[in-house]
Design an enzyme around this catalytic site. Sequence first.
Site, PDB file in Angstrom:
ATOM      1  N   LYS A  60       0.860  -1.185   0.000  1.00 38.01           N
ATOM      2  CA  LYS A  60       0.000   0.000   0.000  1.00 38.01           C
ATOM      3  C   LYS A  60       0.896   1.235   0.000  1.00 38.01           C
ATOM      4  O   LYS A  60       1.650   1.477   0.939  1.00 38.01           O
ATOM      5  CB  LYS A  60      -0.916   0.001   1.229  1.00 38.01           C
ATOM      6  CG  LYS A  60      -1.862   1.187   1.276  1.00 38.01           C
ATOM      7  CD  LYS A  60      -2.769   1.111   2.494  1.00 38.01           C
ATOM      8  CE  LYS A  60      -3.730   2.290   2.557  1.00 38.01           C
ATOM      9  NZ  LYS A  60      -4.590   2.246   3.755  1.00 38.01           N
TER      10      LYS A  60
ATOM     11  N   ARG B  21     -10.470  10.719   1.395  1.00 39.49           N
ATOM     12  CA  ARG B  21     -10.409  11.449   2.664  1.00 39.49           C
ATOM     13  C   ARG B  21     -11.659  12.296   2.870  1.00 39.49           C
ATOM     14  O   ARG B  21     -12.098  12.502   3.999  1.00 39.49           O
ATOM     15  CB  ARG B  21      -9.122  12.258   2.734  1.00 39.49           C
ATOM     16  CG  ARG B  21      -7.934  11.316   2.864  1.00 39.49           C
ATOM     17  CD  ARG B  21      -6.586  11.962   2.869  1.00 39.49           C
ATOM     18  NE  ARG B  21      -5.570  10.908   2.920  1.00 39.49           N
ATOM     19  CZ  ARG B  21      -4.289  11.089   2.669  1.00 39.49           C
ATOM     20  NH1 ARG B  21      -3.849  12.287   2.350  1.00 39.49           N
ATOM     21  NH2 ARG B  21      -3.441  10.082   2.726  1.00 39.49           N
TER      22      ARG B  21
ATOM     23  N   ARG C 104       1.235  10.048   5.640  1.00 41.15           N
ATOM     24  CA  ARG C 104       1.420   8.700   6.199  1.00 41.15           C
ATOM     25  C   ARG C 104       2.675   8.031   5.643  1.00 41.15           C
ATOM     26  O   ARG C 104       2.747   6.815   5.543  1.00 41.15           O
ATOM     27  CB  ARG C 104       0.177   7.847   5.897  1.00 41.15           C
ATOM     28  CG  ARG C 104      -1.081   8.407   6.528  1.00 41.15           C
ATOM     29  CD  ARG C 104      -2.309   7.572   6.218  1.00 41.15           C
ATOM     30  NE  ARG C 104      -3.450   8.056   6.970  1.00 41.15           N
ATOM     31  CZ  ARG C 104      -4.654   8.292   6.453  1.00 41.15           C
ATOM     32  NH1 ARG C 104      -4.879   8.059   5.173  1.00 41.15           N
ATOM     33  NH2 ARG C 104      -5.638   8.739   7.207  1.00 41.15           N
TER      34      ARG C 104
ATOM     35  N   GLU D  54       7.014  -6.748   1.088  1.00 42.20           N
ATOM     36  CA  GLU D  54       5.884  -6.660   2.020  1.00 42.20           C
ATOM     37  C   GLU D  54       4.844  -7.749   1.732  1.00 42.20           C
ATOM     38  O   GLU D  54       4.265  -8.327   2.661  1.00 42.20           O
ATOM     39  CB  GLU D  54       5.234  -5.277   1.911  1.00 42.20           C
ATOM     40  CG  GLU D  54       6.079  -4.142   2.474  1.00 42.20           C
ATOM     41  CD  GLU D  54       5.891  -3.963   3.970  1.00 42.20           C
ATOM     42  OE1 GLU D  54       5.229  -4.813   4.598  1.00 42.20           O
ATOM     43  OE2 GLU D  54       6.401  -2.962   4.508  1.00 42.20           O
TER      44      GLU D  54
ATOM     45  N   LYS E 124      -2.165  -1.579  -3.654  1.00 42.98           N
ATOM     46  CA  LYS E 124      -2.995  -0.379  -3.642  1.00 42.98           C
ATOM     47  C   LYS E 124      -2.102   0.854  -3.705  1.00 42.98           C
ATOM     48  O   LYS E 124      -1.148   0.933  -2.916  1.00 42.98           O
ATOM     49  CB  LYS E 124      -3.836  -0.358  -2.357  1.00 42.98           C
ATOM     50  CG  LYS E 124      -4.737   0.850  -2.198  1.00 42.98           C
ATOM     51  CD  LYS E 124      -5.502   0.790  -0.880  1.00 42.98           C
ATOM     52  CE  LYS E 124      -6.423   1.998  -0.737  1.00 42.98           C
ATOM     53  NZ  LYS E 124      -7.148   1.982   0.541  1.00 42.98           N
TER      54      LYS E 124
ATOM     55  N   SER F  68      -9.897   5.986  -5.007  1.00 43.07           N
ATOM     56  CA  SER F  68     -10.803   7.105  -5.241  1.00 43.07           C
ATOM     57  C   SER F  68     -10.299   8.078  -6.300  1.00 43.07           C
ATOM     58  O   SER F  68     -11.087   8.584  -7.110  1.00 43.07           O
ATOM     59  CB  SER F  68     -11.033   7.846  -3.924  1.00 43.07           C
ATOM     60  OG  SER F  68      -9.798   8.318  -3.378  1.00 43.07           O
TER      61      SER F  68
ATOM     62  N   TYR G  90     -15.180   1.317  -7.113  1.00 42.94           N
ATOM     63  CA  TYR G  90     -16.440   1.989  -6.814  1.00 42.94           C
ATOM     64  C   TYR G  90     -17.461   1.805  -7.934  1.00 42.94           C
ATOM     65  O   TYR G  90     -18.629   2.150  -7.764  1.00 42.94           O
ATOM     66  CB  TYR G  90     -16.179   3.474  -6.546  1.00 42.94           C
ATOM     67  CG  TYR G  90     -15.259   3.663  -5.360  1.00 42.94           C
ATOM     68  CD1 TYR G  90     -15.744   3.579  -4.052  1.00 42.94           C
ATOM     69  CD2 TYR G  90     -13.892   3.886  -5.534  1.00 42.94           C
ATOM     70  CE1 TYR G  90     -14.902   3.727  -2.960  1.00 42.94           C
ATOM     71  CE2 TYR G  90     -13.038   4.033  -4.451  1.00 42.94           C
ATOM     72  CZ  TYR G  90     -13.542   3.943  -3.169  1.00 42.94           C
ATOM     73  OH  TYR G  90     -12.702   4.076  -2.085  1.00 42.94           O
TER      74      TYR G  90
END
Length: 325
Positions: free
Chosen positions: A197, A207, A218, A234, A249, A275, A314
């Site tokens: 990610k 957000r 982050r 990972e 992602k 998004s 979505y």
Amino acid sequence: MSFPEIRPRRLRRTPVIRALARETSIEPRHLVLPMFVREGLAEPSPISSMPGVVQHTMDSLRRAVADAADAGVGGVMLFGVPAVRDARGSGADDPEGILNVATRGLVDEVGDAIVVQTDLCLDEFTDHGHCGVLASDGSVDNDATLERYVAMALAQARAGSHLLGLSGMMDGQVAAIRRALDAEGFTDTLLLGYAAKYASAFYGPFREAVDSQLQGDRRTYQLDPGNRREGLREALIDEAEGADIVMVKPAMGFLDVLREVRDAVQVPVWAYQISGEYAMIEAAAANGWIDRRAAVLESLLSIRRAGADAVLTYWATEAARWLGE
């Protein structure tokens, strides 16, 4: 010497030949619909940066999930937006918190028709917007966060979630949660490790969708977008710790990582069309610059072609209906 003419175009000559020769396909079962349910809403609230996507009430969530199941969508991923937040994200493991209440209701109603999945991260529930507990210096405390994740995992499993989406990017999160679930008898609860990610610029509309309180970024726990090998590492760690599925992602900007992860692990690999990817296509289509339906389906097909066994998008319900025509 003479050679036969090589004419690859023979395989493209008619629609039925193209269909027969197609290497990659996409079906409704390959799609997972992310959904937002917000505490205290009287009616669904549109998300301005994601046209067509809303924050749901409990009633509208039930209707939308039933519609997704009817279209053949494989799963729904639930994100809860609480009315009250605090530093430790107390609402995340509260049995009466919005996410756990929504999960119980959906599993009871449609749990046999669709896979009910829940996001396991603290960012929607904290007043600082980070994915974990903060240390005194303002950094995210990895091991203290794991304790909160375990509590959240047990709450979601008790609510009946079929699959927990571990999206926080804390070291050791898969192992800690798997141990805790197994110790409590939740051996059949699936774990989706958000393994690769990345700290992407394309999360902006999300957000808004969760009313994020984040200040800063982050980058101390999500991956640097320039790192391909680290993403693969990972994913291998999450697989070794017991993840049933691993995630890449975002999707479209990281198709190279997706391909490498798919080639390296033995568990299913999913990708999240995030998004910002959604918003870009919707904006271009609204301006008449691209064919919306063709662009949506091509984007999903490209993610599948790169190696995704399933795609969080979505457009899941809408695309599933197109595919079913």
